[in-house]
Design an enzyme around this catalytic site. Structure first.
Site, PDB file in Angstrom:
ATOM      1  N   LYS A 242       6.729   7.138 -14.840  1.00 15.24           N
ATOM      2  CA  LYS A 242       6.953   8.429 -15.194  1.00 15.24           C
ATOM      3  C   LYS A 242       6.581   8.350 -16.503  1.00 15.24           C
ATOM      4  CE  LYS A 242       7.464   9.743 -10.671  1.00 15.24           C
ATOM      5  NZ  LYS A 242       6.765   9.805  -9.984  1.00 15.24           N
TER       6      LYS A 242
ATOM      7  N   SER B 151       1.161   8.481  -8.398  1.00 15.05           N
ATOM      8  CA  SER B 151       2.248  10.005  -9.708  1.00 15.05           C
ATOM      9  C   SER B 151       1.873   9.769 -10.291  1.00 15.05           C
ATOM     10  CB  SER B 151       3.697  10.325  -8.973  1.00 15.05           C
ATOM     11  OG  SER B 151       3.394   8.907  -9.181  1.00 15.05           O
TER      12      SER B 151
END
Length: 279
Positions: free
Chosen positions: A120, A43
């Protein structure tokens, strides 16, 4: 001779004491300073690749219940969550020696619902209005600057211990073929730059407006079309808004990176990622 034996003590007891002391020291070090983290998914490509091993700087944002380590040893039936140890500190969304992250920081945080560790990039700060339109992020009504930056290429094959395969803009491609994604250089307000990847039009390329609550942050993955992040609410399996107290630390530098199924497969280590700074 008897006095010497008494001074030396029982060797089994001494060994146990040494192990306990070592575990206590390791626990204190992991709680206060740095936590190891191995990247399990794609990701955050290409900033972070599957198999990157890094230490998370836990001093960057101060300490909360999420700073306590979880101890999970399935083989021994041990599953102690950080909240089991430090849950008493949870609830007021504050931190000891707290310091806010900066927009663009790559952060490891505790998922507000599942408790799993995620990594993230901070895109939205408290009070921001964030929206994605045509794959372009807008912050407080202003689109971020995007510049084409070539093509990201990787081999289409199982990656990491989970054996996941990448998604491609030139797909479908066969096993062993080149998988491509468009690379873009994204510039956030304040001037921070990083690369993001795009495989084409996707469902989350157009969203409504997210108003980031006070004391919370909005996160996105750099591999935008292959990331479960703040664009999806927690009720739909996403990350949603992340409270300040759920931050664990900042990812600053990759120590090494394994392209194989295990980080112990040293012959698969990527030679260009030793001590690489996380941008």
């Amino acid at each position: 001779m008897a006095d010497d034996a008494k001074k030396k003590g029982n060797p089994i007891v001494e060994t146990i004491k040494t192990i306990v002391y070592a575990l206590l020291i390791a626990g204190v070090f992991r709680t206060l300073f740095f936590q190891p983290f191995w990247i399990p998914s794609g990701s955050m490509k290409e900033t972070l690749l599957i198999g990157d091993f890094l230490f998370v700087n836990k001093m960057a944002y101060g300490y909360s219940f999420a700073s306590c380590p979880s101890v999970i040893l399935p083989g021994f039936g041990i599953n102690i969550d950080a909240e089991d140890i430090c849950g008493v500190m949870r609830g007021d969304n504050s931190r000891l020696f707290g310091s806010e992250p900066e927009r663009g920081d790559v952060v490891v945080f505790r998922h507000p619902v599942s408790g799993r560790d995620f990594i993230k990039r901070v895109i939205g700060m408290p009070g921001d209005r964030v929206q994605v339109q045509g794959g372009v992020v807008s912050i407080n009504g202003t689109p971020v600057e995007l510049q084409p930056d070539g093509v990201f290429e990787e081999i289409y094959e199982p990656q990491g211990p989970q054996g996941t395969r990448p998604r491609c803009s030139n797909g479908p491609v066969g096993n062993g073929a080149i998988c491509e994604k468009m690379r873009m250089l994204e510039t956030l307000p304040g001037g921070r730059q990083h690369t993001i990847l795009d495989i084409g039009e996707q469902g989350m390329d157009d969203t409504g407006v997210y108003l980031v609550p006070e004391g919370h942050y909005f996160f996105l993955g750099d591999n935008r079309d292959n990331s479960s992040d703040s664009r999806l609410p927690q009720s739909a399996g996403g990350v949603g808004f992340v409270p300040f107290e759920n931050l664990i630390g900042r990812a600053d530098r990759i120590m090494f990176s394994s392209a194989g199924r295990s980080m112990l497969f040293f012959w698969t280590w990527r030679s260009d990622r030793f001590f690489k700074a996380v941008q």
